[in-house]
Design a protein around this motif. Structure first.
Motif, PDB file in Angstrom:
ATOM      1  N   PRO A  74       0.805  -1.237   0.000  1.00 36.56           N
ATOM      2  CA  PRO A  74       0.000   0.000   0.000  1.00 36.56           C
ATOM      3  C   PRO A  74       0.828   1.273   0.000  1.00 36.56           C
ATOM      4  CG  PRO A  74       0.027  -0.973   2.182  1.00 36.56           C
ATOM      5  CD  PRO A  74       0.696  -1.965   1.272  1.00 36.56           C
ATOM      6  N   LYS A  75       2.145   1.158   0.152  1.00 35.26           N
ATOM      7  CA  LYS A  75       2.985   2.359   0.167  1.00 35.26           C
ATOM      8  C   LYS A  75       3.296   2.875  -1.235  1.00 35.26           C
ATOM      9  CE  LYS A  75       5.308   1.551   4.584  1.00 35.26           C
ATOM     10  NZ  LYS A  75       6.628   1.473   5.276  1.00 35.26           N
ATOM     11  N   GLN A  76       3.032   2.075  -2.243  1.00 35.13           N
ATOM     12  CA  GLN A  76       3.347   2.502  -3.612  1.00 35.13           C
ATOM     13  C   GLN A  76       2.310   3.499  -4.110  1.00 35.13           C
ATOM     14  OE1 GLN A  76       2.603  -0.579  -6.721  1.00 35.13           O
ATOM     15  NE2 GLN A  76       1.777  -1.806  -5.021  1.00 35.13           N
ATOM     16  N   ALA A  77       2.698   4.298  -5.086  1.00 32.62           N
ATOM     17  CA  ALA A  77       1.789   5.238  -5.736  1.00 32.62           C
ATOM     18  C   ALA A  77       1.598   4.804  -7.179  1.00 32.62           C
ATOM     19  CB  ALA A  77       2.354   6.654  -5.678  1.00 32.62           C
ATOM     20  N   GLN A  78       0.567   5.317  -7.807  1.00 27.51           N
ATOM     21  CA  GLN A  78       0.311   4.999  -9.207  1.00 27.51           C
ATOM     22  C   GLN A  78       1.444   5.570 -10.053  1.00 27.51           C
ATOM     23  OE1 GLN A  78      -3.607   6.179 -10.356  1.00 27.51           O
ATOM     24  NE2 GLN A  78      -3.628   4.979 -12.235  1.00 27.51           N
ATOM     25  N   SER A  79       2.032   4.725 -10.883  1.00 24.63           N
ATOM     26  CA  SER A  79       3.267   5.083 -11.588  1.00 24.63           C
ATOM     27  C   SER A  79       3.096   6.329 -12.453  1.00 24.63           C
ATOM     28  CB  SER A  79       3.740   3.905 -12.452  1.00 24.63           C
ATOM     29  OG  SER A  79       2.728   3.528 -13.392  1.00 24.63           O
ATOM     30  N   LEU A  80       1.919   6.500 -13.067  1.00 26.97           N
ATOM     31  CA  LEU A  80       1.690   7.669 -13.913  1.00 26.97           C
ATOM     32  C   LEU A  80       1.930   8.952 -13.134  1.00 26.97           C
ATOM     33  CD1 LEU A  80       0.580   9.147 -16.440  1.00 26.97           C
ATOM     34  CD2 LEU A  80      -1.706   8.829 -15.468  1.00 26.97           C
ATOM     35  N   TYR A  81       1.414   9.021 -11.901  1.00 23.88           N
ATOM     36  CA  TYR A  81       1.496  10.262 -11.129  1.00 23.88           C
ATOM     37  C   TYR A  81       2.845  10.426 -10.450  1.00 23.88           C
ATOM     38  CZ  TYR A  81      -3.374  10.370 -12.253  1.00 23.88           C
ATOM     39  OH  TYR A  81      -4.553  10.389 -12.954  1.00 23.88           O
ATOM     40  N   VAL A  82       3.548   9.311 -10.278  1.00 19.18           N
ATOM     41  CA  VAL A  82       4.938   9.423  -9.818  1.00 19.18           C
ATOM     42  C   VAL A  82       5.769  10.079 -10.903  1.00 19.18           C
ATOM     43  CG1 VAL A  82       6.997   8.153  -9.128  1.00 19.18           C
ATOM     44  CG2 VAL A  82       4.750   7.457  -8.263  1.00 19.18           C
ATOM     45  N   ASN A  83       5.587   9.624 -12.146  1.00 15.99           N
ATOM     46  CA  ASN A  83       6.341  10.202 -13.260  1.00 15.99           C
ATOM     47  C   ASN A  83       5.978  11.668 -13.480  1.00 15.99           C
ATOM     48  OD1 ASN A  83       7.532   7.703 -13.712  1.00 15.99           O
ATOM     49  ND2 ASN A  83       5.960   7.060 -15.179  1.00 15.99           N
ATOM     50  N   LEU A  84       4.696  12.012 -13.202  1.00 20.98           N
ATOM     51  CA  LEU A  84       4.249  13.389 -13.402  1.00 20.98           C
ATOM     52  C   LEU A  84       4.457  14.253 -12.162  1.00 20.98           C
ATOM     53  CD1 LEU A  84       0.880  12.725 -15.294  1.00 20.98           C
ATOM     54  CD2 LEU A  84       2.987  13.658 -16.270  1.00 20.98           C
ATOM     55  N   HIS A  85       4.943  13.636 -11.087  1.00 21.42           N
ATOM     56  CA  HIS A  85       5.126  14.354  -9.821  1.00 21.42           C
ATOM     57  C   HIS A  85       3.842  15.107  -9.459  1.00 21.42           C
ATOM     58  CE1 HIS A  85       7.126  16.134  -6.449  1.00 21.42           C
ATOM     59  NE2 HIS A  85       7.032  17.365  -6.922  1.00 21.42           N
ATOM     60  N   GLY A  86       2.742  14.352  -9.384  1.00 19.95           N
ATOM     61  CA  GLY A  86       1.443  14.961  -9.135  1.00 19.95           C
ATOM     62  C   GLY A  86       1.349  15.588  -7.755  1.00 19.95           C
ATOM     63  N   HIS A  87       0.820  16.794  -7.695  1.00 24.29           N
ATOM     64  CA  HIS A  87       0.605  17.471  -6.416  1.00 24.29           C
ATOM     65  C   HIS A  87      -0.429  18.572  -6.600  1.00 24.29           C
ATOM     66  CE1 HIS A  87       3.683  19.865  -8.464  1.00 24.29           C
ATOM     67  NE2 HIS A  87       3.301  20.901  -7.724  1.00 24.29           N
TER      68      HIS A  87
END
Length: 726
Positions: free
Chosen positions: A290-303
């Motif tokens: 559960p600590k992982q984030a969706q890879s798309l938003y990791v690459n986009l540095h979503g905030h």
């Protein structure tokens, strides 16, 4: 699925709207106080032996009720489900988000996204599909009786949990006196004043996931004036990847009493926040890591950034005579937003103004007590816009410079509610309630770039309410009501029309659609009271809902940080809201108690052409919170509590679920007797359970795992200290 906009049948993916931005029994324990609350602060009648001697001095004491107690007595007069939260109890453990503040409230489902301010908040099914990155929908939220909710919904960044004296929760149509006509009702956060706050107070919390939070506050009375100010700052690195959250806020008010009958209070709130955006996970991803984030938003540095929202307000109270009172209030709100989640950046600007007028009076009609309230509530967009800009150099944006404007839209809305309510004591301790409201609502959206289009709606409605409340004895009361609710779409939800199919704006909405107002008829019965060291409150409600405003995520809409919106075919919301507080063992040195809160929620379609009688996804059917609590007069306290949730559907075809879960927590602390000093230590999720705390459903699973879940926190340890001086 027949989620219709007007007469059309919606196929999700066709229409995409961008994402815009005390205990429950305390009020009921003194249910008979409604008719006697005004007497409780009057001088007591001297005994006959004292009155017999005129030469003796007669000493009369006046017992002053606390503001929290006064509010509890007022809520007890409402024939329906209400509760009040005393922040003194809440502050005995960690207070990071409103999920902490609103726990143990029957009928209220609230979960935090990654420990940030973006909550899933639902009462009686209001806004159950609204995601965590959106303005809140379906509940009127207020500060000190003044609205924070606007035609766009409710921006959530201003809701700091510290600097609150008590919180009123009025479920469903029981929020009528505040103009809360939406399905979920209202929540009113009431701040301390110079009359109730410590002259100086400091608080610090820290713990797992690099969490820390600080508060300093001050309040005092100076002649006819008083003030309160609170400064807060927080940071959390996050349990899940890319969920770091930080905030800084100011909460202040200044009051001036012109004379015994006229007073005014000015309010100011400011808060800036920044929250990481991890996207959503599948069920297997939650279970495995559960600590992982969706890879798309990791690459986009979503905030998401709220660079500094401001809220100004004033409430003036004029006591006309001993039997009538006039309240006049207004507020102005400026809520800029910068969403950097997906492939486009979304800049929002919202400036709104609101006003309230409430006139109340007590009379005797034909020898019976009569209480009347007339109110006007109005909220208007002054400035509302959204601009999408490019923020990647991949795919369709490969040759588009950073920051290029892709689309610009303006929004508009105004809500005007005129309401009147009368409580009439037909016979001793049996009260009838009759009420009605006229609703005038307008909504509009206007796309000015890359192409031009506009759509607008206006409507007039009538919202009646009737109920009864019978205080059978000082220990037991029963109540019931039949009420209508009225909920227009948020102004930005109208931008749910056709999509651009080519060019840099491809995938974004090019036009709006008309959405009907959501209405419902709700029947509610319940009881509250206390007997043999037990204090309870139980309500059952049944709502027949028309044109329910539902939303869903599709892979394409999620890519742009969006969701689809439309009106549903008829739906049913029904449920049970129950709370019970029991003193298990009491002795001279303290007590061992048990408090419990249980919510049953059955939300389903009625003869939907596609889904028949399927359950509405996104919310658990059963949600329970219970705590065994030890309180010693020496100041030590400790509690072991559990949170239990049934499985939650993650798709409209009800074939894909987040698993049920049990979470266990332990809290202990010490309060110095007679002093405003406290320390605490909390252990959360003792078993380190992997679970989905938030579900924003997809459309049809067909046996496939959809990325629609957000995880709850794992095991964490938190501690805090609070020092108050006068």
């Amino acid at each position: 699925m027949a989620l219709t906009a007007g007469a059309s049948i919606l196929t999700f993916g066709q229409h995409i709207a961008l994402a815009a931005p005390a205990s429950s029994t305390q009020a009921r324990t003194a249910s008979h106080a409604h008719s006697t609350a005004h007497q409780s602060v009057q001088p007591s009648t001297p005994p006959a032996a004292v009155r017999a001697s005129k030469s003796e001095a007669i000493t009369v004491s006046r017992r002053r009720l606390s503001p929290t107690s006064v509010a509890a007595h007022r809520l007890a007069s409402i024939p329906g489900g209400t509760s009040i939260i005393d922040s003194k109890e809440v502050l005995k453990s960690r207070n990071f988000t409103n999920a902490d503040l609103l726990s143990f409230q029957p009928g209220v489902f609230v979960q935090s996204s990654g420990g940030g301010d973006g909550l899933r908040l639902s009462i009686r099914g209001s806004g159950i599909q609204t995601g965590t990155n959106y303005f809140r929908s379906g509940v009127l939220l207020m500060f000190d009786g003044l609205p924070v909710t606007t035609p766009a919904g409710t921006p959530y960044e201003l809701f700091e949990t510290l600097g609150i004296q008590y919180t009123e929760v009025l479920r469903g149509a029981n929020a009528f006196d505040y103009g809360g006509l939406q399905l979920g009702g209202a929540i009113n956060y009431v701040t301390p004043t110079g009359y109730t706050a410590d002259h100086f107070q400091a608080r610090a919390e820290a713990g797992s996931f690099n969490y820390n939070k600080q508060q300093i506050s001050s309040g005092a009375v100076i002649g006819k004036s008083d003030y309160y100010i609170s400064l807060t700052k927080s940071y959390r690195g996050g349990y899940q990847q890319q969920t770091a959250a930080s905030s800084f806020g100011v909460n202040a008010n200044y009051g001036y009493r012109f004379n015994d009958n006229v007073s005014t209070r000015l309010f100011f709130r400011y808060r800036q926040t920044q929250n990481g955006y991890p996207g959503y996970l599948t069920r297997d991803q939650i279970i495995s890591n559960p600590k992982q984030a969706q890879s798309l938003y990791v690459n986009l540095h979503g905030h998401r950034i709220q660079p500094g929202s401001k809220w100004y307000g004033d409430m003036t109270t004029i006591r006309i005579d001993d039997h009538s009172k006039l309240e006049l209030g207004f507020n102005y709100q400026d809520a800029p937003i910068d969403i950097q989640n997906g492939t486009t950046a979304q800049r929002w600007g919202y400036k709104t103004v609101a006003g309230v007028l409430r006139y109340s009076r007590d009379d005797k009609l034909w020898g019976h007590k009569s209480e009347t309230l007339f109110g006007i509530d109005t909220y208007t967009d002054l400035e509302a816009w959204q601009t999408n800009r490019s923020r990647t150099r991949t795919g369709i944006y490969a040759n588009v410079p950073f920051g290029t404007i892709l689309r610009h839209a303006n929004y508009g809305g105004t809500d005007n509610y005129f309401h009147i309510r009368n409580n009439f004591e037909l016979f001793h301790n049996f009260w009838l309630t009759a009420a009605g409201a006229l609703d005038f609502v307008q909504r509009s959206t206007n796309v000015s770039y890359a192409t031009q289009s506009s759509v607008g709606t206006s409507s007039v409605g009538f919202t009646p309410r009737g109920g009864f409340r019978y205080v059978i004895s000082p220990h037991v009361s029963i109540y019931g009501n039949v009420s209508r609710s009225f909920q227009p779409a948020n102004d930005w939800q109208l931008l749910s029309g056709a999509l651009y199919t080519s060019g840099p704006a491809q995938g974004l909405n090019s036009s709006g659609v008309k959405l009907d107002n959501q209405t419902a008829t709700t029947y509610e019965v319940g009881t509250s009271g206390n007997w043999l060291n037990n204090r309870w409150s139980v309500s059952y409600y049944y709502s027949s809902v028309h044109d329910e405003l539902l939303s869903v995520m599709t892979p394409q809409s999620q890519l742009y940080g969006n969701a689809t919106y439309s009106n549903a075919t008829p739906t049913v919301h029904q449920g049970v809201e129950a709370s019970l507080e029991s003193d298990l063992v009491k002795w001279s040195g303290g007590k061992l108690g048990l408090r419990q809160s249980y919510t049953y929620q059955d939300f389903h379609f009625k003869h939907d052409p596609t889904f028949g009688h399927n359950k509405l996804p996104g919310i658990p059917a059963h949600f329970y919170q219970g705590e065994v609590r030890l309180d010693l007069k020496s100041g030590f306290y400790a509690g072991f509590n559990a949170q239990v949730s049934s499985k939650v559907s993650g798709s409209y075809d009800d074939t894909y679920y987040a698993p049920a879960y049990h979470i266990y927590n332990f809290n202990m602390g010490y309060e110095w007797p007679g002093k405003h000093r406290q320390v605490f230590l909390s252990f959360n999720n003792l078993a380190n359970k992997h679970y989905a705390s938030i579900v924003v459903p997809g459309y049809i699973s067909n046996g496939q795992q959809l990325a629609v879940f957000q995880p709850g926190d794992g095991f964490g340890v938190f501690g805090g200290i609070s020092l108050g001086f006068n």
